[in-house]
Design a protein around this motif. Structure first.
Motif, PDB file in Angstrom:
ATOM      1  N   VAL A 122       0.831  -1.211   0.000  1.00 47.61           N
ATOM      2  CA  VAL A 122       0.000   0.000   0.000  1.00 47.61           C
ATOM      3  C   VAL A 122       0.864   1.260   0.000  1.00 47.61           C
ATOM      4  O   VAL A 122       0.574   2.240  -0.709  1.00 47.61           O
ATOM      5  CB  VAL A 122      -0.955  -0.005   1.214  1.00 47.61           C
ATOM      6  CG1 VAL A 122      -1.642   1.343   1.375  1.00 47.61           C
ATOM      7  CG2 VAL A 122      -1.997  -1.108   1.056  1.00 47.61           C
ATOM      8  N   SER A 123       1.937   1.242   0.762  1.00 44.96           N
ATOM      9  CA  SER A 123       2.801   2.432   0.823  1.00 44.96           C
ATOM     10  C   SER A 123       3.608   2.622  -0.456  1.00 44.96           C
ATOM     11  O   SER A 123       4.084   3.728  -0.743  1.00 44.96           O
ATOM     12  CB  SER A 123       3.742   2.336   2.027  1.00 44.96           C
ATOM     13  OG  SER A 123       4.629   1.236   1.886  1.00 44.96           O
ATOM     14  N   ALA A 124       3.747   1.542  -1.256  1.00 47.04           N
ATOM     15  CA  ALA A 124       4.529   1.634  -2.488  1.00 47.04           C
ATOM     16  C   ALA A 124       3.698   2.055  -3.696  1.00 47.04           C
ATOM     17  O   ALA A 124       4.249   2.432  -4.732  1.00 47.04           O
ATOM     18  CB  ALA A 124       5.195   0.291  -2.780  1.00 47.04           C
ATOM     19  N   VAL A 125       2.371   1.997  -3.586  1.00 48.24           N
ATOM     20  CA  VAL A 125       1.501   2.249  -4.746  1.00 48.24           C
ATOM     21  C   VAL A 125       1.410   3.724  -5.164  1.00 48.24           C
ATOM     22  O   VAL A 125       1.438   4.025  -6.366  1.00 48.24           O
ATOM     23  CB  VAL A 125       0.093   1.666  -4.489  1.00 48.24           C
ATOM     24  CG1 VAL A 125      -0.909   2.169  -5.526  1.00 48.24           C
ATOM     25  CG2 VAL A 125       0.139   0.140  -4.494  1.00 48.24           C
ATOM     26  N   PRO A 126       1.288   4.673  -4.243  1.00 50.59           N
ATOM     27  CA  PRO A 126       1.144   6.075  -4.660  1.00 50.59           C
ATOM     28  C   PRO A 126       2.291   6.525  -5.579  1.00 50.59           C
ATOM     29  O   PRO A 126       3.464   6.281  -5.303  1.00 50.59           O
ATOM     30  CB  PRO A 126       1.166   6.836  -3.326  1.00 50.59           C
ATOM     31  CG  PRO A 126       0.616   5.858  -2.334  1.00 50.59           C
ATOM     32  CD  PRO A 126       1.170   4.537  -2.765  1.00 50.59           C
ATOM     33  N   GLY A 127       1.924   7.150  -6.678  1.00 49.15           N
ATOM     34  CA  GLY A 127       2.910   7.632  -7.635  1.00 49.15           C
ATOM     35  C   GLY A 127       3.217   6.674  -8.766  1.00 49.15           C
ATOM     36  O   GLY A 127       3.906   7.036  -9.734  1.00 49.15           O
ATOM     37  N   LEU A 128       2.685   5.445  -8.704  1.00 43.72           N
ATOM     38  CA  LEU A 128       3.014   4.466  -9.736  1.00 43.72           C
ATOM     39  C   LEU A 128       2.357   4.777 -11.081  1.00 43.72           C
ATOM     40  O   LEU A 128       2.887   4.408 -12.135  1.00 43.72           O
ATOM     41  CB  LEU A 128       2.622   3.050  -9.291  1.00 43.72           C
ATOM     42  CG  LEU A 128       3.415   2.458  -8.116  1.00 43.72           C
ATOM     43  CD1 LEU A 128       3.029   0.996  -7.901  1.00 43.72           C
ATOM     44  CD2 LEU A 128       4.916   2.565  -8.367  1.00 43.72           C
TER      45      LEU A 128
END
Length: 382
Positions: free
Chosen positions: A119-125
């Protein structure tokens, strides 16, 4: 040459699930796409399978989200919640409906998914999605694979791209390990489902590495229509050819494998019987270890054929390695051990089996069984 279908982009990253290699990928279509999917019949299926079946049921998808290194299997209600959370996080980032996201997970069983890392890695993808990123997606979905499996084809104005992963726990039942097929052809969902099943039956459902059906098997196809209509018969041929190529690569890259084994069975009463006997050959530990040891012990093949649940006319059976017969019309053939030993030194082994005069036939693929298979699986979680 590599081609990429119109309107599809992807992004692959390391989310820190287990190590520092690629472990998470998003595949996105600019528009909602017709879709079809097939899933494992393993009753301990992964949480993403439960969610994915619901999301694909209406025949439309717009994105695929896959993590490797953790299968999210046997994780209870929390696993289901985590699978939903993953689709919701990806949908929010892409600005689409969560029901149009197909989730998949692959890796170790029984360990909770570190969903907070994903979840923390998804923003900006979304800003990192690339039209030529699909080959990286093929890398991100790997677990014990030694190389990515990715193929593309042109069909008139349309393009088909396909990827797969799988190396161990390979004995598909109505699906494959993980495979995603993307095309810009315009095809209705009902047609896609029929064509996918035909292709899978003679490809992924005809391959085995170790006889174990995975809990996470998924094969899905998305067709966004941006290249217009295609001849459906021609598309079926291309789709089937791609799936067979990928299935063979999965067998070739089986855990610890040194040889690709192809078994062609003809003369059976039905295609189903031919496939069952072919699968019994490529799943036999005795046959697999003999091939690894380059030992032409063809008696193991005869024993396996004889163990068929279906009647076999043993007086009509013929068996050959490539074009070298070891058994012909119910009798041992001329002894050519030296020639057979030389043939078994190759990295592709073909076994032909004729059961008589029936109309049924099938081709299946597998691999040998080496010391490294035991080492890889004896140390899988350590």
């Amino acid at each position: 040459m590599t081609y990429f279908p119109k309107g599809f982009t992807s992004c692959s990253i390391n989310a820190g699930i287990k190590d520092d290699t690629l472990d998470f990928t998003i595949i996105y279509s600019d528009v909602r796409a017709s879709a079809a999917a097939m899933f494992t019949k393993n009753q301990f299926c992964g949480a993403p399978i439960v969610i994915g079946k619901k999301h694909a049921a209406d025949g439309y998808l717009q994105a695929v989200a896959v993590n490797s290194k953790n299968a999210n299997v046997a994780t209870g209600d929390k696993g289901l919640e985590d699978a939903r959370t993953m689709t919701e996080a990806v949908a929010a980032e892409l600005g689409i409906d969560a029901a149009d996201v197909l989730p998949s997970s692959t890796g170790v069983i029984g360990v909770p998914l570190p969903i907070e890392k994903i979840v923390s890695a998804v923003p900006g993808l979304k800003a990192r999605l690339r039209a030529d990123g699909l080959e990286q997606s093929a890398k991100a979905i790997m677990t014990t694979d030694t190389y990515p499996k990715f193929r593309t084809r042109k069909l008139g104005n349309a393009t088909v791209a396909a990827m797969a992963k799988g190396s161990g726990m390979i004995e598909p039942n109505m699906a494959t390990m993980l495979s995603y097929i993307l095309t810009d052809a315009k095809i209705e969902p009902a047609d896609l489902q029929e064509m996918l099943k035909r292709a899978v039956d003679v490809s992924f459902n005809s391959v085995s590495v170790d006889g174990d059906t995975s809990t996470s098997d998924t094969v899905a196809i998305l067709a966004n229509g941006l290249a217009g209509e295609v001849d459906l018969d021609e598309f079926q041929l291309v789709l089937t050819d791609l799936c067979i190529e990928l299935a063979k690569e999965i067998a070739r890259d089986g855990e610890g494998a040194t040889k690709l084994v192809e078994v062609r069975v003809s003369g059976a009463e039905t295609d189903k019987i031919a496939k069952k006997i072919g699968k019994s050959i490529i799943n036999s530990p005795l046959v697999k270890t003999a091939i690894f040891g380059e030992d032409p012990n063809w008696g193991r093949i005869m024993s396996t054929i004889g163990n068929s649940e279906d009647p076999v006319d043993t007086s009509a059976v013929s068996v050959s390695f490539a074009d070298v017969h070891v058994f012909k019309d119910g009798m041992p053939a001329e002894d050519k051990r030296a020639e057979l030993e030389d043939y078994l030194k190759t990295d592709e082994v073909l076994i032909n089996i004729s059961l008589g005069h029936g109309e049924g036939s099938a081709t299946v693929w597998g691999c040998d069984l080496s010391y490294d298979y035991v080492k890889i699986n004896g140390e899988y979680t350590t």
